[in-house]
Design an enzyme around this catalytic site. Structure first.
Site, PDB file in Angstrom:
ATOM      1  CB  SER A  49     -29.033  29.508  73.131  1.00 11.37           C
ATOM      2  OG  SER A  49     -28.113  30.043  72.046  1.00 11.37           O
ATOM      3  CG  ASP A 339     -24.618  23.945  67.558  1.00  7.47           C
ATOM      4  OD1 ASP A 339     -23.724  25.086  67.722  1.00  7.47           O
ATOM      5  OD2 ASP A 339     -25.522  24.083  68.288  1.00  7.47           O
ATOM      6  CG  HIS A 342     -24.946  27.344  70.513  1.00 12.38           C
ATOM      7  ND1 HIS A 342     -25.771  26.876  69.456  1.00 12.38           N
ATOM      8  CD2 HIS A 342     -25.533  28.277  71.149  1.00 12.38           C
ATOM      9  CE1 HIS A 342     -27.037  27.490  69.439  1.00 12.38           C
ATOM     10  NE2 HIS A 342     -26.771  28.364  70.434  1.00 12.38           N
TER      11      HIS A 342
END
Length: 363
Positions: A49, A339, A342
């Site tokens: 990600s 978040d 991340h």
């Protein structure tokens, strides 16, 4: 990059990070002023990600972020599938190199043929070196990312011919960002791999997988390969929450596992450089730069470290981080994390600026 565990807790991080690299041949401007097509014709990203720019959008998985508040600082305020409030490291890299404004996802249905010439991201949030990691959350494993890459090579040859394709592959900068989901989720959070591995043997398994992936890229014509270290996973808000230390320091065990993996990875990449003719395989340390930001946020113009901006900032990630949560912060400019796994665009920018030195190792 983020891995949602079977209980709905995501871990990815793969987070992280990060980043990488660019130019300092003499200075970044020096590299950018050289015709890009002849110096660094393209950038390719594989992994999780941290560098996924939208490949998960159209797959059947809960590991997605193509909805608000993700992307609220991105151009046009669009949620593109980037696991952040704005740009991610792959975007900063191609921008700094003067290649293009953003690095698109290979699986983006609106991808333009011209983008193939200058690079794409094959990364998938939630994946890892361990095949079980991607299987747990139904995302694109590294083995499938390689298959996408082979299709990409075929398309390139159809556009510009074999000779130019071989040039692009040999001169492009190719990055691999993984290990965070493996260590944080598959090993520590779910505990599945702890049934058969201790930390030393599991990190051996991951390093072997990273090395095999680099060799596969080399076999397909890639010569400039940067592989990211694991970040300080025990400092992620989600991991601190799960361990009951959301307001305290970092969790030791995940950090120690990350450091052990990193030491072994660095040594393995040295061996690859000695055994792969004409290859430049570069170890990219993101552990220390991110840890410095976390421990000294004000030095970098940031303030809030113990939680992310989204929701309570303690556990929300992916589908748990959504526009229905009334607790999401109004101003994320001072946050290290967007978040619970991340980093924010601001953090990524700092990291990438600190990692410019690595490009010099490719040229």
């Amino acid at each position: 990059m983020h891995l949602l565990s079977m209980k709905g807790v995501s871990i990815s991080t793969t987070f992280f990070f990060i980043f990488s690299a660019f130019a300092v041949f003499c200075t970044i401007e020096a590299v950018i002023n050289i015709p890009v097509n002849e110096t660094i014709p393209a950038v390719l990203m594989f992994g999780d990600s941290i560098v996924d720019t939208g490949n998960n959008n159209n797959i059947k998985s809960i590991v997605k972020c193509n909805f608000p508040p993700y992307g609220r600082e991105f151009k046009g305020g669009i949620s593109t599938g980037r696991f952040s409030n704005g740009k991610v490291p792959s975007d900063f890299l191609v921008e700094e190199l003067g290649i293009k404004e953003f690095l698109p996802a290979y699986r983006d249905p609106t991808l333009q043929p011209k983008d193939l010439l200058t690079g794409v991201s094959f990364a998938s949030g939630g994946t890892g070196y361990d095949p079980l990691t991607s299987e747990l959350v139904s995302v694109i494993p590294l083995s499938e990312q390689i298959q996408d890459f082979k299709k990409y090579i075929g398309k390139l040859k159809g556009m510009v011919g074999e000779e130019r394709t071989n040039f692009i592959l040999a001169k492009c900068l190719t990055f691999l960002v993984a290990s965070s989901n493996d260590i944080a989720n598959t090993y520590f959070l779910t505990g599945i791999r702890r049934l058969h591995y201790d930390v030393p043997s599991y990190t051996d398994f991951l390093v072997k997988a990273a090395s095999s992936f680099a060799k596969e890229l080399y076999g397909l014509g890639v010569r400039r390969i940067g592989i990211f270290s694991a970040p300080p996973l025990g400092c992620l808000p989600a991991l601190k929450t799960v361990n009951g230390d959301s307001e305290k320091g970092c969790v030791d065990d995940p950090n120690e596992a990350a450091k052990l993996f990193n030491a072994k990875l660095s040594a393995e990449l040295d061996d690859l450089n000695n055994n792969l003719p004409h290859a430049k395989v570069v170890y990219i340390d993101v552990y220390d730069p991110l840890l410095d930001i976390i421990q000294n946020p004000k030095k970098h113009g940031l303030e809030i470290v113990n939680k992310g901006c989204c929701g309570t900032g303690t556990i929300e990630v992916s589908v748990l981080c959504n526009q229905l949560d009334p607790h999401t912060c109004a101003d994320d400019s001072k946050y290290v994390f967007f978040d619970s796994y991340h980093p924010t665009e601001a953090t990524y920018k700092i990291l990438v600026n600190q990692l410019k030195k690595y490009v010099n190792n490719f040229l």
